[in-house]
Motif scaffolding. Structure first.
Motif, PDB file in Angstrom:
ATOM      1  N   ARG A 208       0.806  -1.240   0.162  1.00 12.81           N
ATOM      2  CA  ARG A 208      -0.063  -0.200  -0.152  1.00 12.81           C
ATOM      3  C   ARG A 208       0.934   1.134   0.029  1.00 12.81           C
ATOM      4  O   ARG A 208       0.616   2.323  -0.606  1.00 12.81           O
ATOM      5  CB  ARG A 208      -0.996   0.074   1.103  1.00 12.81           C
ATOM      6  CG  ARG A 208      -2.107  -1.009   1.050  1.00 12.81           C
ATOM      7  CD  ARG A 208      -3.164  -0.894   2.250  1.00 12.81           C
ATOM      8  NE  ARG A 208      -2.625  -1.152   3.506  1.00 12.81           N
ATOM      9  CZ  ARG A 208      -2.382  -2.459   4.084  1.00 12.81           C
ATOM     10  NH1 ARG A 208      -3.202  -3.548   3.517  1.00 12.81           N
ATOM     11  NH2 ARG A 208      -1.961  -2.350   5.410  1.00 12.81           N
ATOM     12  N   LEU A 209       2.006   1.252   0.570  1.00 13.59           N
ATOM     13  CA  LEU A 209       2.693   2.307   0.704  1.00 13.59           C
ATOM     14  C   LEU A 209       3.395   2.550  -0.669  1.00 13.59           C
ATOM     15  O   LEU A 209       3.546   3.608  -1.015  1.00 13.59           O
ATOM     16  CB  LEU A 209       3.982   2.228   1.627  1.00 13.59           C
ATOM     17  CG  LEU A 209       5.021   3.034   1.962  1.00 13.59           C
ATOM     18  CD1 LEU A 209       4.428   4.437   2.594  1.00 13.59           C
ATOM     19  CD2 LEU A 209       6.182   2.706   2.900  1.00 13.59           C
ATOM     20  N   ALA A 210       3.821   1.461  -1.513  1.00 11.32           N
ATOM     21  CA  ALA A 210       4.417   1.552  -2.757  1.00 11.32           C
ATOM     22  C   ALA A 210       3.519   2.096  -3.623  1.00 11.32           C
ATOM     23  O   ALA A 210       3.883   2.669  -4.643  1.00 11.32           O
ATOM     24  CB  ALA A 210       4.791   0.123  -3.420  1.00 11.32           C
ATOM     25  N   LYS A 211       1.903   1.976  -3.344  1.00 13.05           N
ATOM     26  CA  LYS A 211       0.955   2.671  -4.128  1.00 13.05           C
ATOM     27  C   LYS A 211       0.815   3.996  -4.010  1.00 13.05           C
ATOM     28  O   LYS A 211      -0.206   4.900  -4.363  1.00 13.05           O
ATOM     29  CB  LYS A 211      -0.290   1.697  -3.985  1.00 13.05           C
ATOM     30  CG  LYS A 211      -0.104   0.372  -4.721  1.00 13.05           C
ATOM     31  CD  LYS A 211      -1.335  -0.504  -4.534  1.00 13.05           C
ATOM     32  CE  LYS A 211      -1.292  -1.773  -5.229  1.00 13.05           C
ATOM     33  NZ  LYS A 211      -2.571  -2.517  -4.875  1.00 13.05           N
ATOM     34  N   GLY A 212       1.729   4.797  -2.710  1.00 18.26           N
ATOM     35  CA  GLY A 212       1.227   6.107  -2.763  1.00 18.26           C
ATOM     36  C   GLY A 212       0.574   6.432  -1.375  1.00 18.26           C
ATOM     37  O   GLY A 212       0.437   7.507  -1.011  1.00 18.26           O
ATOM     38  N   GLN A 238       7.280   6.752   7.888  1.00 17.54           N
ATOM     39  CA  GLN A 238       7.476   8.192   8.455  1.00 17.54           C
ATOM     40  C   GLN A 238       8.302   9.293   7.600  1.00 17.54           C
ATOM     41  O   GLN A 238       7.968  10.365   7.120  1.00 17.54           O
ATOM     42  CB  GLN A 238       7.898   8.462   9.938  1.00 17.54           C
ATOM     43  CG  GLN A 238       7.868   9.636  10.516  1.00 17.54           C
ATOM     44  CD  GLN A 238       6.362  10.257  10.602  1.00 17.54           C
ATOM     45  OE1 GLN A 238       5.426   9.387  10.715  1.00 17.54           O
ATOM     46  NE2 GLN A 238       6.343  11.657  10.524  1.00 17.54           N
ATOM     47  N   SER A 239       9.553   8.281   7.168  1.00 15.76           N
ATOM     48  CA  SER A 239      10.618   9.070   6.302  1.00 15.76           C
ATOM     49  C   SER A 239       9.925   9.362   4.882  1.00 15.76           C
ATOM     50  O   SER A 239      10.066  10.508   4.517  1.00 15.76           O
ATOM     51  CB  SER A 239      11.826   8.388   6.449  1.00 15.76           C
ATOM     52  OG  SER A 239      12.805   9.058   5.525  1.00 15.76           O
ATOM     53  N   ILE A 240       9.325   8.513   4.384  1.00 14.50           N
ATOM     54  CA  ILE A 240       8.714   8.473   3.143  1.00 14.50           C
ATOM     55  C   ILE A 240       7.712   9.641   3.043  1.00 14.50           C
ATOM     56  O   ILE A 240       7.805  10.272   2.311  1.00 14.50           O
ATOM     57  CB  ILE A 240       8.230   7.303   2.637  1.00 14.50           C
ATOM     58  CG1 ILE A 240       9.450   6.257   2.288  1.00 14.50           C
ATOM     59  CG2 ILE A 240       7.548   7.570   1.305  1.00 14.50           C
ATOM     60  CD1 ILE A 240       8.970   4.856   1.891  1.00 14.50           C
ATOM     61  N   GLU A 241       7.005   9.829   4.091  1.00 15.60           N
ATOM     62  CA  GLU A 241       5.799  10.661   4.402  1.00 15.60           C
ATOM     63  C   GLU A 241       6.398  11.885   4.345  1.00 15.60           C
ATOM     64  O   GLU A 241       5.828  13.122   3.693  1.00 15.60           O
ATOM     65  CB  GLU A 241       4.801  10.352   5.645  1.00 15.60           C
ATOM     66  CG  GLU A 241       3.978  11.345   5.818  1.00 15.60           C
ATOM     67  CD  GLU A 241       3.008  11.053   6.782  1.00 15.60           C
ATOM     68  OE1 GLU A 241       1.786  11.545   6.578  1.00 15.60           O
ATOM     69  OE2 GLU A 241       3.341  10.370   7.738  1.00 15.60           O
ATOM     70  N   GLU A 242       7.577  12.095   5.207  1.00 19.60           N
ATOM     71  CA  GLU A 242       8.079  13.515   5.349  1.00 19.60           C
ATOM     72  C   GLU A 242       8.752  13.921   3.961  1.00 19.60           C
ATOM     73  O   GLU A 242       8.676  15.130   3.399  1.00 19.60           O
ATOM     74  CB  GLU A 242       9.135  13.438   6.333  1.00 19.60           C
ATOM     75  CG  GLU A 242       8.689  13.424   7.998  1.00 19.60           C
ATOM     76  CD  GLU A 242       9.745  13.122   8.849  1.00 19.60           C
ATOM     77  OE1 GLU A 242      10.769  13.093   8.507  1.00 19.60           O
ATOM     78  OE2 GLU A 242       9.289  12.944  10.180  1.00 19.60           O
ATOM     79  N   ARG A 247       8.816  17.061  -0.902  1.00 13.86           N
ATOM     80  CA  ARG A 247       8.551  17.187  -2.359  1.00 13.86           C
ATOM     81  C   ARG A 247       7.362  17.722  -2.965  1.00 13.86           C
ATOM     82  O   ARG A 247       7.584  18.715  -3.807  1.00 13.86           O
ATOM     83  CB  ARG A 247       8.391  15.690  -2.750  1.00 13.86           C
ATOM     84  CG  ARG A 247       8.360  15.470  -4.522  1.00 13.86           C
ATOM     85  CD  ARG A 247       8.116  14.095  -4.775  1.00 13.86           C
ATOM     86  NE  ARG A 247       6.901  13.496  -4.427  1.00 13.86           N
ATOM     87  CZ  ARG A 247       5.393  13.698  -4.865  1.00 13.86           C
ATOM     88  NH1 ARG A 247       5.436  14.501  -6.089  1.00 13.86           N
ATOM     89  NH2 ARG A 247       4.541  13.216  -4.209  1.00 13.86           N
ATOM     90  N   LYS A 248       6.293  17.781  -2.167  1.00 13.14           N
ATOM     91  CA  LYS A 248       5.256  18.642  -2.491  1.00 13.14           C
ATOM     92  C   LYS A 248       5.404  19.991  -2.532  1.00 13.14           C
ATOM     93  O   LYS A 248       5.097  20.899  -3.354  1.00 13.14           O
ATOM     94  CB  LYS A 248       3.814  17.930  -1.785  1.00 13.14           C
ATOM     95  CG  LYS A 248       3.411  16.807  -2.243  1.00 13.14           C
ATOM     96  CD  LYS A 248       2.144  16.128  -1.517  1.00 13.14           C
ATOM     97  CE  LYS A 248       1.773  14.904  -2.014  1.00 13.14           C
ATOM     98  NZ  LYS A 248       0.728  14.263  -0.912  1.00 13.14           N
TER      99      LYS A 248
END
Length: 469
Positions: A208-212, A238-242, A247-248
């Motif tokens: 699910r994380l890989a799908k965004g 958490q790191s990917i979310e940050e 990025r956004k």
């Protein structure tokens, strides 16, 4: 369960080890049971047959007693051990039997010599003594009879296979097989409970994380390796979310920074082409367009520098250079901006010449960015002080500007890209990338940079360089 599943391999491995150990225990118990039963039978039988042997010897020696008495003693021994017995002379001829079903053997010869014959006054066991009944699995204990220290015959105790022993052995091996099956079932249950389900949960969360779905998390239930894996996954998520947030924000900031000058350029050029702007004002607006293009060029160059440094494609041209001379050059290049704000700039060199090792052009960029930042945030007619000192193999360069100090909220973010403490997105002087570039360049040099508030006076930035000793 998958063919190459870890749990499947774990169950097979554990079951093999457990099965092997249980089979070994079963073999040991079987051997021990047989041996213990055999020793008990031999001990009991030996004592009783001693009495029979003594009676036969006395009869042969002095004709004391009778065949009937010997037969009764033999029957008692047979009943006590659940066996049938016969007595033969030294040539193998049968003359006494304990059971009438062996009457046909009387006065016939049994070939004892083809079996294991005892050489002393002890029992020996022969698997198949009577060939005619070999299909009945008759075993026999053979005990010699001595008279005047001479062999006068043998007592043969015929034994059918013990069903109780066979039954006990079957029970042992059935228990071993059941234990292996139960152990495998228990391992499978706990493996699925403690390993498979937590790993599947982490695996599904990773998909699910890989799908965004960057806010995906898993529960940390156990304080073990699986729990550590779940915790590591949550840290990664958490790191990917940050990173996704950054990025956004980066895309939003870049879009805004690009849109603003492009909108101005388009508007002014469109006004000139449409004739809306008077001819005598065209040069004025073309100067504005030129400044906006210059701002775009600086923004693009800064972004390219950051991208090159973060991707590891940033090549440094390391050489020896005089940091005093480099700082003097930067001050001269910014003289017009310094005079525009009426600033008093003071450079303190503790040595006439101070040689550093690094990429001169990039360090020039670092000093320029820090000086421009100091000029921007200095109060009008304020002071800027540049101090160069050495300690050991390090050169310390500090740039102080008078004015307001940086708030605790801002001081933690000044190294972030596009961060501006004045919160103004229309600032045309700064791109918000100067300080991040400073830190990245110094990081490439394996050096440090930091900022301190000088209470009641202003702000001081300090960075280090490698000294050429």
């Amino acid at each position: 369960m998958k063919k190459n599943s870890i749990v499947r391999k774990l169950i097979i491995t554990f079951s093999s080890i457990t099965g092997g150990l249980l089979i070994l225990v079963g073999l040991v118990l079987t051997i021990w049971f047989y041996k213990n039963d055999y020793n008990g039978t031999v001990e009991s039988l030996n004592k009783q047959l001693d009495v029979v042997s003594e009676a036969v010897g006395s009869y042969l020696k002095s004709q004391e007693g009778s065949y009937e008495e010997i037969g009764r003693l033999l029957e008692i021994a047979c009943l006590s051990n659940n066996m049938d017995g016969i007595i033969v002379d030294r040539l193998g001829y049968v003359y006494i039997v304990s059971n009438s079903k062996y009457d046909y053997l009387k006065y016939t010869n049994i070939d004892i010599s083809s079996n294991k014959v005892p050489t002393s006054n002890k029992l020996e066991y022969s698997k198949k003594l009577i060939k005619e009944y070999s299909n009945e699995n008759l075993g026999a204990f053979i005990k010699p009879i001595y008279s005047n220290e001479k062999l006068d015959g043998y007592i043969i105790m015929l034994q059918e296979e013990k069903r109780s022993v066979k039954h006990t052995i079957i029970i042992i091996w059935v228990a071993v097989i059941l234990a292996v099956i139960v152990a495998a079932a228990i391992v499978k249950y706990f493996a699925e409970l403690l390993v498979v389900k937590p790993i599947e949960e982490i695996n599904n969360a990773a998909k699910r994380l890989a799908k965004g779905d960057v806010d995906e998390r898993v529960k940390v239930i156990n304080d073990n390796e699986i729990g550590e894996l779940a915790q590591s996954f949550n840290i990664m998520a958490q790191s990917i979310e940050e990173s996704d947030i950054i990025r956004k924000e980066f895309i939003s900031n870049v879009s805004h920074e690009l849109r603003s000058p492009i909108t101005s350029i388009k508007g002014f050029i469109g006004g000139i082409l449409d004739g809306v702007i008077p001819k005598d004002k065209e040069n004025y607006y073309l100067k504005i367009v030129y400044d906006e293009i210059d701002r775009l060029a600086r923004l693009v160059n800064d972004l390219l520098d950051i991208s090159a440094m973060e991707s590891g494609k940033f090549n440094l041209n390391i050489s020896e250079f005089d940091i005093n001379q480099t700082i003097s050059l930067c001050i001269l290049n910014l003289e017009s901006k310094i005079q525009a704000k009426g600033l008093n700039v003071k450079a303190i060199f503790h040595e006439n010449r101070c040689f550093a090792i690094g990429d001169r052009d990039r360090i020039l960029q670092v000093v320029t960015n820090l000086l421009e930042n100091a000029i921007k945030y200095s109060e009008d007619n304020g002071q800027i002080e540049v101090n160069i000192s050495t300690k050991g193999e390090k050169i310390y360069v500090s740039i102080f500007n008078s004015g307001e100090t940086i708030s605790p909220e801002d001081i933690n973010h000044i190294w972030d890209r596009f961060y501006k403490s004045d919160k103004s997105r229309t600032n045309k002087i700064s791109t918000g990338l100067g300080l991040p570039i400073v830190r990245l360049i110094l990081t490439q040099h394996n050096q440090d940079v930091w900022v301190n508030n000088v209470e009641g006076k202003g702000v001081k930035f300090t960075f280090t360089l490698q000294r050429n000793s």
